[in-house]
Design an enzyme around this catalytic site. Sequence first.
Site, PDB file in Angstrom:
ATOM      1  CB  CYS A  30      -0.911   0.016   1.222  1.00 27.61           C
ATOM      2  SG  CYS A  30      -1.904   1.511   1.282  1.00 27.61           S
ATOM      3  CB  CYS A  45      -1.913   4.718   4.348  1.00 25.74           C
ATOM      4  SG  CYS A  45      -3.343   3.977   3.564  1.00 25.74           S
ATOM      5  CB  SER A  46      -0.201   0.697   6.510  1.00 25.85           C
ATOM      6  OG  SER A  46      -0.988   1.449   7.412  1.00 25.85           O
ATOM      7  CB  CYS A  47      -4.709  -0.471   2.463  1.00 24.28           C
ATOM      8  SG  CYS A  47      -5.386   1.185   2.477  1.00 24.28           S
TER       9      CYS A  47
END
Lengths: 89, 218
Positions: free
Chosen positions: B120, B123-125
Amino acid sequence: MATDPLLATLDLPRSNGALVFEEPWQARALGMGVVALRSLGVGVVEWRDALAAAIVEHGHHSEEDPAAAYYTAWVAALERVLVERGVTA
Amino acid sequence: MHEHGHDHLHEHEHEHDGGFHTPRPASEAELRTRALEALLVEKGLVSTDAIDAVIDLYVNDVGPQNGARVVARAWADPVFRERLLADGSTAIHEMGYGGEEGHTMMVVANEPDVHNVIVCTLCSCYPWPVLGLPPTWYKSAPYRARVVAEPRAVLAEFGLDLPDSTEIRVWDSTAEVRYLVLPMRPDGSDGMSEEELAGLVTRDSMIGTGLPMAPAPA
């Protein structure tokens, strides 16, 4: 989980990648926070700031477990956000 | 699952009521947490069930083992595999691993000459319902930037040296779509049960930064 980046962006107490809870109330506090913040539409940035302030305010106590310290600050931050949003007095 | 949450809390409370476990007074933070939950429930902002669901999803029941079971079933059952690749969300939901609202799960299959890896970049999906919480490196800026620019080098740093002939596909998660890599079934795993197969599936193999484990020699 588009609405739930909270857990991804926060630095929750962990051990080897797994969340650490010293006592059940800490998991409760986390779950309650996620649900309440989502219902109120509180964004990650606002929450992170509130939490950071509460952590600083809580301070460091060497005898205190890190997870207990973190979730104590978590609850304090949640209380404050709720007051700011006019949910509680 | 929800009942479990309640029972757990009750057991815990009984401990304080002077059972045989070392009696320990509830800490101030614990009392505040309980009081706040009661207040928020009363105000209708949260429900106990919703809190239990979050705890179950992210805390008790989280971990790559959910994803491992999905992969193992796809290895064992070609019909499920087809469904999984055609409509990941539905097939995964069928196995009882719900997502939350608002995103689609897409499963991408490795092939002999195609390797998939997820990231991702914004962000940090991450596909939480099947993989649990993301590893720290997944959220790190270097991984997010570099796996797109130079995936082969990044994978080599994970110990995954892919031949030049293997095409690497990088899947960038978005708010709407989360990806899960379906690794190839390891050689020598014929005849293994679904449960045994699940034991070979590592978290990193479902992110694409690793491969499943090889079966132990018989």
